[in-house]
Design a protein around this motif. Structure first.
Motif, PDB file in Angstrom:
ATOM      1  N   GLN A 141      38.942   9.532  50.173  1.00 55.44           N
ATOM      2  CA  GLN A 141      37.929  10.578  50.053  1.00 55.44           C
ATOM      3  C   GLN A 141      36.717  10.269  50.920  1.00 55.44           C
ATOM      4  OE1 GLN A 141      37.360  10.520  45.802  1.00 55.44           O
ATOM      5  NE2 GLN A 141      39.039  11.949  45.421  1.00 55.44           N
ATOM      6  N   ARG A 142      36.277   9.018  50.917  1.00 52.55           N
ATOM      7  CA  ARG A 142      35.128   8.631  51.751  1.00 52.55           C
ATOM      8  C   ARG A 142      35.452   8.787  53.231  1.00 52.55           C
ATOM      9  NH1 ARG A 142      35.257   4.112  48.103  1.00 52.55           N
ATOM     10  NH2 ARG A 142      33.961   4.689  46.338  1.00 52.55           N
ATOM     11  N   LEU A 143      36.649   8.340  53.617  1.00 58.80           N
ATOM     12  CA  LEU A 143      37.058   8.431  55.022  1.00 58.80           C
ATOM     13  C   LEU A 143      37.094   9.885  55.478  1.00 58.80           C
ATOM     14  CD1 LEU A 143      39.891   5.767  54.917  1.00 58.80           C
ATOM     15  CD2 LEU A 143      37.760   5.561  56.204  1.00 58.80           C
ATOM     16  N   LYS A 144      37.683  10.750  54.685  1.00 62.21           N
ATOM     17  CA  LYS A 144      37.769  12.169  55.041  1.00 62.21           C
ATOM     18  C   LYS A 144      36.386  12.810  55.094  1.00 62.21           C
ATOM     19  CE  LYS A 144      42.418  12.901  53.232  1.00 62.21           C
ATOM     20  NZ  LYS A 144      43.213  13.508  52.132  1.00 62.21           N
ATOM     21  N   ARG A 145      35.514  12.422  54.177  1.00 63.89           N
ATOM     22  CA  ARG A 145      34.144  12.965  54.152  1.00 63.89           C
ATOM     23  C   ARG A 145      33.421  12.673  55.464  1.00 63.89           C
ATOM     24  NH1 ARG A 145      29.586  11.090  49.760  1.00 63.89           N
ATOM     25  NH2 ARG A 145      27.807  11.610  51.040  1.00 63.89           N
ATOM     26  N   VAL A 146      33.678  11.494  56.030  1.00 65.48           N
ATOM     27  CA  VAL A 146      33.027  11.084  57.281  1.00 65.48           C
ATOM     28  C   VAL A 146      33.684  11.744  58.490  1.00 65.48           C
ATOM     29  CG1 VAL A 146      32.601   9.062  58.750  1.00 65.48           C
ATOM     30  CG2 VAL A 146      32.142   8.945  56.311  1.00 65.48           C
ATOM     31  N   GLY A 147      34.960  12.125  58.396  1.00 67.64           N
ATOM     32  CA  GLY A 147      35.635  12.777  59.516  1.00 67.64           C
ATOM     33  C   GLY A 147      36.949  12.144  59.918  1.00 67.64           C
ATOM     34  N   PHE A 148      37.324  11.037  59.301  1.00 64.57           N
ATOM     35  CA  PHE A 148      38.607  10.404  59.615  1.00 64.57           C
ATOM     36  C   PHE A 148      39.760  11.273  59.120  1.00 64.57           C
ATOM     37  CE2 PHE A 148      35.883   6.619  59.821  1.00 64.57           C
ATOM     38  CZ  PHE A 148      36.373   6.015  60.972  1.00 64.57           C
ATOM     39  N   VAL A 149      40.901  11.131  59.776  1.00 60.98           N
ATOM     40  CA  VAL A 149      42.109  11.865  59.399  1.00 60.98           C
ATOM     41  C   VAL A 149      43.256  10.884  59.189  1.00 60.98           C
ATOM     42  CG1 VAL A 149      41.406  13.989  60.588  1.00 60.98           C
ATOM     43  CG2 VAL A 149      42.758  12.276  61.822  1.00 60.98           C
ATOM     44  N   GLN A 150      44.313  11.379  58.597  1.00 59.45           N
ATOM     45  CA  GLN A 150      45.563  10.645  58.389  1.00 59.45           C
ATOM     46  C   GLN A 150      45.382   9.300  57.673  1.00 59.45           C
ATOM     47  OE1 GLN A 150      46.686  10.536  62.529  1.00 59.45           O
ATOM     48  NE2 GLN A 150      47.963  12.351  62.306  1.00 59.45           N
ATOM     49  N   PRO A 151      44.641   9.259  56.560  1.00 57.23           N
ATOM     50  CA  PRO A 151      44.539   7.986  55.852  1.00 57.23           C
ATOM     51  C   PRO A 151      45.884   7.605  55.243  1.00 57.23           C
ATOM     52  CG  PRO A 151      43.528   9.725  54.556  1.00 57.23           C
ATOM     53  CD  PRO A 151      43.906  10.332  55.877  1.00 57.23           C
ATOM     54  N   GLN A 152      46.164   6.319  55.283  1.00 58.82           N
ATOM     55  CA  GLN A 152      47.416   5.810  54.720  1.00 58.82           C
ATOM     56  C   GLN A 152      47.193   4.413  54.168  1.00 58.82           C
ATOM     57  OE1 GLN A 152      50.331   5.270  57.871  1.00 58.82           O
ATOM     58  NE2 GLN A 152      48.704   4.911  59.338  1.00 58.82           N
ATOM     59  N   VAL A 153      48.103   3.981  53.302  1.00 63.46           N
ATOM     60  CA  VAL A 153      48.037   2.646  52.724  1.00 63.46           C
ATOM     61  C   VAL A 153      49.260   1.872  53.182  1.00 63.46           C
ATOM     62  CG1 VAL A 153      48.025   1.278  50.597  1.00 63.46           C
ATOM     63  CG2 VAL A 153      46.899   3.481  50.643  1.00 63.46           C
ATOM     64  N   THR A 154      49.042   0.626  53.579  1.00 67.26           N
ATOM     65  CA  THR A 154      50.124  -0.297  53.902  1.00 67.26           C
ATOM     66  C   THR A 154      49.947  -1.532  53.030  1.00 67.26           C
ATOM     67  OG1 THR A 154      50.192   0.463  56.193  1.00 67.26           O
ATOM     68  CG2 THR A 154      51.159  -1.690  55.734  1.00 67.26           C
ATOM     69  N   SER A 155      50.978  -1.864  52.262  1.00 67.53           N
ATOM     70  CA  SER A 155      50.905  -3.037  51.398  1.00 67.53           C
ATOM     71  C   SER A 155      51.131  -4.305  52.195  1.00 67.53           C
ATOM     72  CB  SER A 155      51.954  -2.941  50.291  1.00 67.53           C
ATOM     73  OG  SER A 155      51.639  -1.875  49.431  1.00 67.53           O
ATOM     74  N   LEU A 156      50.359  -5.329  51.850  1.00 72.04           N
ATOM     75  CA  LEU A 156      50.497  -6.635  52.461  1.00 72.04           C
ATOM     76  C   LEU A 156      51.000  -7.615  51.401  1.00 72.04           C
ATOM     77  CD1 LEU A 156      47.111  -6.724  54.420  1.00 72.04           C
ATOM     78  CD2 LEU A 156      49.372  -6.150  55.317  1.00 72.04           C
ATOM     79  N   VAL A 157      50.827  -8.891  51.638  1.00 67.98           N
ATOM     80  CA  VAL A 157      51.218  -9.905  50.665  1.00 67.98           C
ATOM     81  C   VAL A 157      50.058 -10.206  49.723  1.00 67.98           C
ATOM     82  CG1 VAL A 157      52.926 -10.966  52.177  1.00 67.98           C
ATOM     83  CG2 VAL A 157      50.568 -11.774  52.226  1.00 67.98           C
ATOM     84  N   ASP A 158      50.363 -10.868  48.640  1.00 66.63           N
ATOM     85  CA  ASP A 158      49.348 -11.325  47.687  1.00 66.63           C
ATOM     86  C   ASP A 158      48.458 -10.208  47.168  1.00 66.63           C
ATOM     87  OD1 ASP A 158      50.283 -13.921  47.980  1.00 66.63           O
ATOM     88  OD2 ASP A 158      48.863 -14.394  49.554  1.00 66.63           O
TER      89      ASP A 158
END
Length: 176
Positions: A148-165
Motif C-alpha cells: 500500500q505504501r509503495l503504490k501510494r508513492v507511485g511504485f507498480v508491480q509489488p511482489q514478495v519473494t521468500s528468502l531463508v530464515d
C-alpha cells in the motif's frame, strides 16, 4: 539472479556494505553506493577495501532522514531499516527511494515480515515484533501494508519473494 546490464545499487543505511559487496562479487555488472552516516563511512570503506571492491562500491554520506538519496540509481535496497520506524517515516523513505531511482528502477525491501493474515506468521517474526515494541518507533510489517505504501508513492508491480530464515523481499518498480 544475473544482471545483464550495468546496474547501480544504492544500499540505504548499509553499514558494513555486506549486501552491496555480495551483489558486486556475484555479478560484474553491479556497482554500488552505500548511503551511511559520516561517522560510519571509514568503517564501511574498510569492509569494501577488504573485499577489494573500492573501484565498484563507493560510500556517500548523509542522514537518510534529512538528506536526499544519491542518484540516479537502478535499485534501492532497504535491509532491516523500515521496521524501526513508523508509517509516516517509512513513506518518506520510500518517496526518497522513488525520487532517486531511474525510470524502470526497483526498490528492494528485505525484512522479517509478518504474514498478511498475521495468525500464520512465523514465531521469529512475531517474537521480533514483541521485542521491538519498547525499543523502536516501528514494528514488523505485513507485505500488504508495504504494498500500500509503495503504490501510494507511485511504485507498480509489488511482489514478495521468500528468502531463508523467515526473511522476505518486497520488490516494486518505478514506472518507465
Amino acid at each position: 539472479r544475473t544482471v545483464d546490464k550495468p546496474t547501480t545499487l544504492l544500499d540505504v543505511g548499509g553499514g558494513s556494505a555486506i549486501y552491496t559487496i555480495e551483489a558486486a562479487k556475484s555479478n560484474p555488472n553491479v556497482s554500488g553506493v552505500v548511503f551511511e552516516l559520516p561517522a560510519i563511512k571509514p568503517i564501511t570503506e574498510e569492509y569494501i577495501d577488504d573485499a577489494k571492491l573500492s573501484g565498484r562500491i563507493k560510500v556517500a554520506t548523509g542522514d537518510f532522514f534529512i538528506d536526499p538519496f544519491p542518484g540516479p540509481v537502478d535499485m534501492v535496497l532497504f535491509s532491516n531499516i523500515l521496521h524501526d520506524w513508523p508509517d509516516e517515516t517509512n513513506i518518506q523513505l520510500i518517496e526518497k527511494a522513488y525520487n532517486c531511482l531511474a525510470p524502470g528502477g526497483r526498490i528492494v525491501i528485505s525484512e522479517l515480515f509478518l504474514s498478511d493474515d498475521v495468525k500464520s506468521s512465523t514465531v521469529s517474526a512475531t517474537s521480533m515484533n514483541v521485542i521491538m515494541l519498547p525499543y523502536t518507533k516501528g514494528r514488523q510489517y505485513r507485505p500488504m501494508e508495504v504494498f500500500q505504501r509503495l503504490k501510494r508513492v507511485g511504485f507498480v508491480q509489488p511482489q514478495v519473494t521468500s528468502l531463508v530464515d523467515d526473511y522476505d523481499l518486497v520488490i516494486a518498480t518505478k514506472p518507465e
